[in-house]
Design a protein around this motif. Structure first.
Motif, short mmCIF file in Angstrom:
data_model
loop_
_atom_site.label_atom_id
_atom_site.label_comp_id
_atom_site.label_asym_id
_atom_site.label_seq_id
_atom_site.Cartn_x
_atom_site.Cartn_y
_atom_site.Cartn_z
N LEU A 120 -9.84 1.10 20.54
CA LEU A 120 -8.60 1.05 19.78
C LEU A 120 -8.91 0.98 18.28
N HIS A 121 -8.30 1.85 17.50
CA HIS A 121 -8.52 1.90 16.06
C HIS A 121 -7.21 1.59 15.33
N PHE A 122 -7.35 0.88 14.21
CA PHE A 122 -6.19 0.53 13.40
C PHE A 122 -6.33 1.14 12.01
N TYR A 123 -5.22 1.68 11.51
CA TYR A 123 -5.28 2.34 10.21
C TYR A 123 -3.90 2.37 9.56
N TYR A 124 -3.87 2.79 8.29
CA TYR A 124 -2.62 2.96 7.56
C TYR A 124 -2.33 4.45 7.42
N LYS A 125 -1.04 4.80 7.55
CA LYS A 125 -0.64 6.21 7.49
C LYS A 125 0.57 6.36 6.59
N CYS A 126 0.58 7.40 5.78
CA CYS A 126 1.71 7.68 4.90
C CYS A 126 2.96 7.90 5.75
N ILE A 127 4.05 7.21 5.41
CA ILE A 127 5.26 7.29 6.22
C ILE A 127 5.89 8.68 6.13
N ASP A 128 5.68 9.38 5.01
CA ASP A 128 6.21 10.74 4.88
C ASP A 128 5.47 11.70 5.81
N LEU A 130 0.84 -1.20 0.00
CA LEU A 130 0.00 0.00 0.00
C LEU A 130 0.88 1.25 0.00
N PHE A 131 0.60 2.17 -0.96
CA PHE A 131 1.42 3.37 -1.10
C PHE A 131 0.54 4.62 -1.16
N CYS A 132 1.11 5.73 -0.70
CA CYS A 132 0.45 7.02 -0.81
C CYS A 132 0.47 7.46 -2.26
N GLY A 133 -0.71 7.79 -2.81
CA GLY A 133 -0.77 8.20 -4.20
C GLY A 133 -0.19 9.57 -4.44
N HIS A 134 -0.04 10.38 -3.39
CA HIS A 134 0.41 11.76 -3.56
C HIS A 134 1.94 11.88 -3.57
N CYS A 135 2.61 11.20 -2.65
CA CYS A 135 4.08 11.31 -2.58
C CYS A 135 4.79 10.01 -2.91
N GLY A 136 4.04 8.91 -3.07
CA GLY A 136 4.63 7.64 -3.43
C GLY A 136 5.26 6.86 -2.30
N GLY A 184 1.32 0.58 9.08
CA GLY A 184 0.30 0.38 10.09
C GLY A 184 0.47 1.26 11.31
N GLU A 185 -0.64 1.80 11.79
CA GLU A 185 -0.66 2.64 12.98
C GLU A 185 -1.88 2.24 13.81
N SER A 186 -1.85 2.61 15.07
CA SER A 186 -3.03 2.39 15.92
C SER A 186 -3.19 3.58 16.86
N GLY A 187 -4.41 3.79 17.30
CA GLY A 187 -4.68 4.89 18.21
C GLY A 187 -5.94 4.63 19.01
N THR A 188 -6.04 5.26 20.15
CA THR A 188 -7.19 5.08 21.04
C THR A 188 -8.04 6.34 21.03
N SER A 189 -9.35 6.16 20.81
CA SER A 189 -10.27 7.30 20.78
C SER A 189 -10.62 7.74 22.20
N LYS A 190 -11.40 8.83 22.32
CA LYS A 190 -11.81 9.34 23.64
C LYS A 190 -12.65 8.32 24.39
N THR A 191 -13.31 7.45 23.66
CA THR A 191 -14.15 6.43 24.32
C THR A 191 -13.33 5.24 24.79
N ARG A 251 6.70 10.73 9.51
CA ARG A 251 8.05 11.10 9.93
C ARG A 251 8.44 12.53 9.63
N LYS A 252 8.06 13.01 8.44
CA LYS A 252 8.51 14.34 8.02
C LYS A 252 7.42 15.40 8.08
N HIS A 253 6.18 14.94 8.22
CA HIS A 253 5.03 15.86 8.28
C HIS A 253 4.94 16.76 7.05
N VAL A 254 5.31 16.21 5.89
CA VAL A 254 5.28 17.02 4.67
C VAL A 254 4.17 16.57 3.72
N CYS A 255 3.51 15.45 4.02
CA CYS A 255 2.45 14.94 3.15
C CYS A 255 1.11 15.12 3.86
#
Length: 513
Positions: free
Chosen positions: A298-306, A277-283, A288-295, A309-313
């Motif tokens: 636990l939620h699981f999702y995919y996040k662009c590595i750019d 799986l790749f980001c279509g915008h930056c390639g 995989g990432e996970s996070g906990t909501s206010k309730t 790490r770099k907060h540029v995408c």
């Protein structure tokens, strides 16, 4: 009486240096003539004096701190070091501990002139060493320019050195190399390949079982596509190639993907689209990432590595279950069509028949067996003539064991017939198509086997655009578009609906390319 120790060293069997035993004999005679008692010997075998990384030498220096001896005797000055810096440093350490250095074949007067003479001889020893090294390197480079085997780390699995000292293909080893590259290219994990190789009795070039290091070294070695390398010499086509460049490049791409996906093995949740799986915008890959909501959920999702790490995408995260189910459903019901199944089965049979027709590995094994049988016959002839020792018996048992192993490998190779038919492959693919879409292992099989890559774009008000590429020939790329509401909203499982119903629920449009 002065307590002394002896230090002896030689560099290699190829250089004309006095043997360790000869050096020790001369040093003992020197000690006897000069009223010294030898209490210990320190010997470094086949180690150059250009380095101070010599185990016995370092132990001698360490022991000098204990005050147990007052002198070190050596055959000649260059046994101590062939580097003036090291010589000065370590002699200073010995002097600090009250230890003098003597040379059995180069006596030095304890005068200022003696100090000068010792410095001159040290300089000559260093010059000799550097000049010898330069001449050796020059000769090796000349050999390399002619693509001659230079020794060193040994011959890579799949090759042997001919009478002309050039690399030639060893059919038995080459077959193993081809199998390993093909297994990795086909998606088998390193652990699976290692297990297969060791179960089949395959050995590395050093005769050891396979492990992760030896496997990775093999897969990264471009000698297998004909590249000769030595020092700064690189010759394309300098050795006979064992595998194609296309296969080698495919394996390198997978190695890179798997390297970037190491986090997948550490994650508690299994992210099936990692490395695909790749980001279509930056390639960049999406991980995989996970996070906990206010309730507290636990939620699981995919996040662009750019973005991570770099907060540029600015690519939004994608829910894990949603994207994995979408990709699996689409792949199964649209890629595994009757036409594609027939094409895959036909291609598989071509590969099986080609593999069956290739007898080089079997012929190589048979030649190995003949050589072993010949050696056994020679030993038996010697025994019949009354020539028998414990060594003869051990060698015979060793050869018999080798013969049994080769015969087993020949038997396994001979039964490798095209047992599969096209009909059986089609049947397997059809059963593959009818698996449970909600089974995590089933999803993994579909994604690992059929999906090559998935690029996902944020498409403004239109929602998402997903471009999929599959491991099939022909029309192997498709684009999926869906509304933002459909993409982000949670949805209930769709068990027995066909793909058309599934896409209708989520307002998805398909475009084949």
């Amino acid at each position: 009486m002065t307590k002394a120790v002896i230090y002896a060293r030689y560099s290699s069997h190829s250089q004309r240096e006095e043997s360790i035993e000869g050096q020790l004999r001369e040093c003992h005679e020197f000690a006897l003539k000069n009223g010294m008692t030898v209490i210990n010997e320190y010997c470094d075998r086949a180690i150059s004096g250009k380095t101070d990384n010599r185990p016995s030498f370092q132990r001698l220096i360490k022991d000098s701190e204990k005050g147990q001896f007052e002198a070190v005797i050596m055959y000649t000055l260059d046994r101590f070091a062939r580097n003036r810096y090291d010589s000065a440093i370590y002699k200073a350490k010995l002097k600090k501990h009250g230890v003098r250095v003597f040379y059995a074949k180069q006596p030095m007067p304890d005068t200022p002139e003696g100090i000068i003479l010792e410095s001159v001889l040290e300089g000559y020893a260093e010059y000799y060493s550097e000049n010898l090294s330069r001449n050796i390197k020059r000769g090796l480079k000349e050999n390399a320019l002619q693509c001659i085997a230079t020794g060193g780390a040994g011959v890579a699995l799949g090759y042997t050195v001919g009478e002309d000292r050039k690399y030639k293909i060893d059919p038995v080893g080459a077959k193993i190399v081809q199998e390993v590259f093909e297994m990795y290219a086909d998606g088998m994990s390193a652990t699976q390949i290692i297990n297969v190789c060791n179960e089949r009795g395959y050995k590395t070039s050093r005769g050891n079982p396979f492990n992760k290091n030896s496997l990775r070294t093999m897969l990264k070695n471009d000698k297998y596509i004909g590249v000769y390398r030595f020092m700064d010499v690189v010759v394309e086509g300098g050795v006979p190639a064992i595998i194609s460049k296309e296969l080698f490049d495919k394996v390198q791409a997978k190695l890179q993907h798997n390297f970037t996906a190491r986090a997948r093995n550490k994650a508690k949740e299994d992210y099936l689209l990692t490395t695909k799986l790749f980001c279509g915008h930056c390639g960049s890959p999406m991980v995989g990432e996970s996070g906990t909501s206010k309730t507290g959920k636990l939620h699981f999702y995919y996040k662009c590595i750019d973005r991570k790490r770099k907060h540029v995408c600015t690519k939004k995260v994608e829910k894990k279950d949603w994207i994995e189910e979408l990709v699996t459903r689409f792949t199964v019901q649209e890629v595994l069509t009757d036409e594609n199944i027939d094409r895959i089965a036909t291609k598989a049979m071509e590969i099986i028949e080609k593999e069956s027709a290739d007898t080089t590995y079997l012929e190589g094994l048979q030649n190995e067996l003949k050589e072993v049988q010949k050696k056994i016959k020679n030993i038996m002839t010697a025994i019949e003539q009354g020539i028998i020792t414990s060594t003869t018996k051990d060698r015979l048992e060793e050869l018999e064991s080798e013969k049994n192993e080769i015969e087993g490998r020949i038997a396994r190779e001979e039964i490798k017939k095209p047992l599969l038919t096209k009909e059986r492959i089609v049947y397997w693919l059809l059963s593959f198509k009818s698996g449970d879409i909600n089974d995590i292992e089933y999803r993994r099989r579909v994604i690992d086997t059929l999906v090559n890559s998935v690029y996902i774009y944020d498409d403004g008000d239109k929602g998402r655009r997903i471009v999929l590429t599959f491991n099939v020939s022909g029309q192997n790329t498709a684009t999926i578009s869906c509304s933002d509401i459909a993409c982000s909203a949670p949805h209930k499982r769709v068990d027995k609906r066909d793909l058309g119903d599934f896409f209708a629920i989520f307002n998805i449009q398909l475009i084949f390319q």
